[in-house]
Write a protein that holds these residues in place. Structure first.
Motif, short mmCIF file in Angstrom:
data_model
loop_
_atom_site.label_atom_id
_atom_site.label_comp_id
_atom_site.label_asym_id
_atom_site.label_seq_id
_atom_site.Cartn_x
_atom_site.Cartn_y
_atom_site.Cartn_z
N ASN A 162 -79.48 -26.94 34.77
CA ASN A 162 -77.86 -26.73 34.12
C ASN A 162 -77.88 -27.88 33.13
N ASP A 163 -78.79 -29.06 33.10
CA ASP A 163 -78.47 -29.74 32.05
C ASP A 163 -79.24 -29.59 30.68
N THR A 164 -80.14 -28.50 30.81
CA THR A 164 -80.81 -28.12 29.66
C THR A 164 -80.07 -27.70 28.54
N THR A 165 -80.44 -28.28 27.29
CA THR A 165 -79.44 -27.78 26.25
C THR A 165 -79.52 -26.53 25.86
N SER A 166 -78.62 -25.69 24.94
CA SER A 166 -78.75 -24.51 24.72
C SER A 166 -79.88 -24.33 23.80
N ASN A 167 -80.42 -25.24 23.02
CA ASN A 167 -81.77 -25.02 22.14
C ASN A 167 -83.01 -25.09 22.99
N GLU A 168 -82.99 -25.40 24.08
CA GLU A 168 -84.29 -25.46 24.88
C GLU A 168 -84.29 -24.26 25.91
N ARG A 169 -83.46 -23.46 25.95
CA ARG A 169 -83.11 -22.41 27.15
C ARG A 169 -84.05 -21.28 26.69
N ALA A 170 -84.94 -20.85 27.86
CA ALA A 170 -85.94 -19.76 27.81
C ALA A 170 -84.92 -18.44 27.77
N SER A 171 -83.96 -18.58 28.59
CA SER A 171 -83.25 -17.34 28.41
C SER A 171 -82.63 -16.93 27.38
N ARG A 172 -82.53 -18.00 26.31
CA ARG A 172 -81.93 -17.41 25.09
C ARG A 172 -83.26 -17.21 24.05
N CYS A 173 -84.25 -16.70 24.55
CA CYS A 173 -85.26 -16.85 23.37
C CYS A 173 -85.89 -15.12 23.49
N MET A 174 -85.00 -14.43 24.00
CA MET A 174 -85.06 -12.93 23.99
C MET A 174 -83.76 -12.38 23.07
N LEU A 175 -84.09 -11.96 21.84
CA LEU A 175 -82.83 -11.37 21.38
C LEU A 175 -82.83 -9.99 20.76
N PRO A 176 -81.87 -9.28 20.95
CA PRO A 176 -81.70 -7.77 20.71
C PRO A 176 -81.59 -7.57 19.20
N SER A 177 -82.20 -6.31 18.70
CA SER A 177 -81.85 -5.72 17.42
C SER A 177 -81.37 -4.30 17.66
N SER A 178 -80.56 -3.77 17.13
CA SER A 178 -80.10 -2.52 17.26
C SER A 178 -80.83 -1.47 16.24
N ASN A 179 -81.68 -1.92 15.55
CA ASN A 179 -82.33 -0.90 14.54
C ASN A 179 -83.54 -1.62 13.84
N LEU A 180 -84.39 -0.92 13.05
CA LEU A 180 -85.36 -1.62 12.73
C LEU A 180 -85.17 -2.51 11.50
N GLU A 181 -84.24 -2.22 10.76
CA GLU A 181 -83.61 -3.26 9.84
C GLU A 181 -83.49 -4.51 10.13
N GLU A 182 -82.68 -4.45 11.56
CA GLU A 182 -82.27 -5.74 12.15
C GLU A 182 -83.64 -6.46 12.79
N LEU A 183 -84.38 -5.61 13.38
CA LEU A 183 -85.66 -6.15 13.81
C LEU A 183 -86.42 -6.91 12.88
N VAL A 184 -86.86 -6.33 11.66
CA VAL A 184 -87.45 -7.03 10.63
C VAL A 184 -86.60 -8.18 10.17
N ALA A 185 -85.59 -8.11 10.04
CA ALA A 185 -84.69 -9.21 9.36
C ALA A 185 -84.75 -10.28 10.42
N ARG A 186 -84.79 -10.39 11.64
CA ARG A 186 -84.88 -11.18 12.44
C ARG A 186 -86.51 -12.01 12.63
N LEU A 187 -87.40 -11.40 11.93
CA LEU A 187 -88.64 -12.19 12.28
C LEU A 187 -89.11 -13.04 11.04
N ALA A 188 -89.74 -14.01 11.59
CA ALA A 188 -90.41 -14.82 10.54
C ALA A 188 -91.78 -14.43 9.83
N GLN A 189 -91.89 -14.80 8.51
CA GLN A 189 -92.92 -14.15 7.87
C GLN A 189 -94.23 -15.26 8.26
N PRO A 190 -95.51 -14.50 8.26
CA PRO A 190 -95.64 -13.04 8.11
C PRO A 190 -95.09 -12.32 9.64
N ARG A 191 -94.60 -11.37 9.42
CA ARG A 191 -93.94 -10.57 10.70
C ARG A 191 -94.86 -10.24 11.73
#
Length: 532
Positions: free
Chosen positions: A58-87
């Protein structure tokens, strides 16, 4: 945290896709997920968060939480936009669904950029799949060739390796092995994301090359199994072995760890021991019909060898034996007409010598079969500009539970490693391999001679030996063929050590024919008219 870009994109939330995304997210690697069914994405995200948050401090900061490392994207445009290059995007759920993959590519091709990587994950379930794609029918290969490469985009393909069905239930990971085809630099970047869930290796620099490797593998399997079948015929018909004797011989070869130690030796031993439960008489093997159902896949390497001008007599012999096996009725009729030798006419042999020689003959024949298949693969690689990694092919084919698992493949790996500085043009001429064949070839010759003298068909054992002898012949009797053709139609020939094209007047008639032709070609002199 929400503004940071993700390191990996997962498209297609199949069971395997979810497992891959969850594995990396739980290891603090940001993963963006997407699926055709948009309503399914929040369910996957929430389930992952629930499972992960339960184990977080519970003391883990939000930036260190593994539970926050999976992010959704509703379409391919959003998926590509969320990825670091090279994708880096891994696509799941399109195995045997080229239409779906094509639809994904149509959209992604307008969004991704030079240096980005897209990999299609292969078959995901544990069962076997007999479907093999011919390399030029590979959709990933064709898309890469026609569109992606010119844009600098890397497309990669994974093909699942088959394994013994019992290995599937052992859970040691070998049941989830894949060959990968694609640019080496892209593979190296994607490998850390794939390796946790699969045993993998890159066998070629193009997606199509992995399908070619699968085709080559199947042909090697067919060739080796045919060689083993011929070996049992020699033991039975020449040495008088019964089923149990053959089973013991294979078991001895396997447990002895010698040259014939292999998966095929291990299972063949068990097969020859298995009693028939239906009739309660004899062994199961005695009741199996000796006719193989033909499959067009089995023709492909032979056709490729012909197209590429590569000699492949051993694998051709194995294929032709399959053709002959299908002629069951014709063979039954011929057996009563084309009488075999009487027992009194066959040579007497020492069983121990036959057993010993046969191991060496089998080893040599199997080496030739692999060498022929590699030669075809290498020729295709040169035509298609693939960078084929033969050592990686062998490593994957030699995994536990593979039909090809053997001392033979281990020895080939050692030979290629020991001679890594030498370009492999022909496997049989690699020094370590050549020395083995030189040591064993007399046993090989004795087995083939015995088979011929005993009227035992041995197409692969004999064809492979003929290939070996032809390859090591500095001069073949081809000159006579040129001479015969030149005699017939003056088509000519090349001479040793002299440039140019030559023909010979082999008989007097040829010389006279030339003279008549030259005479008729000369202009005739006109007579002067005389005046009266």
């Amino acid at each position: 945290m929400s503004e940071a870009l993700c390191e990996l994109g997962v498209l297609g939330l199949t069971t395997t896709g979810q497992s891959l995304a969850a594995h990396h997210a739980s290891n603090m690697i940001r993963v963006c997920v997407c699926d055709d069914d948009v309503s399914f994405i929040p369910q996957v995200i929430n389930e992952y968060k629930t499972q992960t948050e339960a184990g977080e401090d519970n003391d883990t900061t939000s930036n260190e939480r593994a539970s926050r490392c999976m992010l959704p994207s509703s379409n391919l445009e959003e998926l590509v936009a969320r990825l670091a290059q090279p994708r880096k995007i891994i696509i799941f759920g399109t195995y045997n669904d080229d239409v779906k993959l094509s639809e994904y590519w149509t959209k992604l091709s307008t969004l991704v950029e030079k240096g980005d990587m897209i990999l299609r994950w292969g078959k995901e379930d544990k069962g076997h799949d007999k479907n093999i794609t011919f390399y030029n029918n590979s959709i990933v290969g064709n898309l890469s060739k026609m569109y992606a490469k010119s844009k600098g985009i890397h497309l990669l393909e994974m093909v699942k390796l088959q394994c013994d069905r019992s290995v599937i239930f052992q859970g040691d990971g070998y049941d989830n092995a894949f060959m990968v085809g694609g640019a080496t630099e892209a593979y190296k970047q994607l490998e850390p994301f794939i390796a946790p869930l699969a045993t993998i290796g890159c066998v070629g620099s193009d997606p199509a090359s992995v399908h070619y490797a699968q085709m080559i593998q199947r042909t090697i399997e067919n060739g080796l199994m045919q060689a083993y079948a011929e070996a049992t015929d020699v033991l039975r018909m020449a040495a008088g072995y019964e089923n149990q004797d053959i089973g013991r011989a294979f078991n001895k070869w396997q447990e002895g760890g010698g040259k014939a130690s292999s998966y095929l030796s291990k299972i063949s031993s068990k097969i020859f021991y298995k009693r028939d439960a239906m009739t309660k008489k004899g062994h199961v093997l005695d009741y199996i019909l000796d006719s193989v159902e033909l499959n067009t896949v089995d023709n492909w390497v032979t056709l490729e060898a012909t197209r590429l001008g590569v000699p492949a007599p051993s694998i051709n012999a194995a294929l032709e034996t399959r053709f002959l096996s299908a002629m069951k009725d014709e063979r039954v009729e011929a057996s009563s007409i084309l009488k075999v030798l009487d027992v009194a006419d066959t040579p007497s042999v020492l069983k121990g010598q036959v057993d010993e020689d046969l191991q060496s003959a089998l080893y040599c024949a199997c080496m030739c079969i692999i060498a022929e298949c590699f030669a075809v693969y290498q020729a295709a690689s040169e035509v298609e500009s693939w960078d084929v990694n033969f050592k990686e092919c062998i490593r994957l084919w030699n995994l536990p539970g593979s039909i090809l698992e053997s001392t033979l493949l281990s020895n080939i790996t050692s030979a290629l490693t020991n001679n890594a500085n030498q370009e492999m043009k022909i496997l049989l001429t690699v020094p370590d391999v050549a020395s083995e064949l030189k040591e064993l070839h007399i046993s090989w010759r004795r087995i083939v001679t015995l088979s011929f003298a005993s009227a035992i068909p041995c197409p692969t054992l004999s064809s492979s030996l003929t290939h070996y002898d032809s390859l090591r012949s500095r001069k073949l009797p081809i000159g006579l063929i040129h001479a015969q053709r030149d005699y017939f139609d003056a088509s000519g020939y090349s001479r040793v050590g002299i440039d140019g094209h030559f023909t010979t007047n082999w008989i007097t008639d040829h010389t006279q024919q030339i003279k008549r032709r030259e005479s008729s070609a000369q202009p005739k002199k006109r007579r002067k008219k005389t005046e009266n």
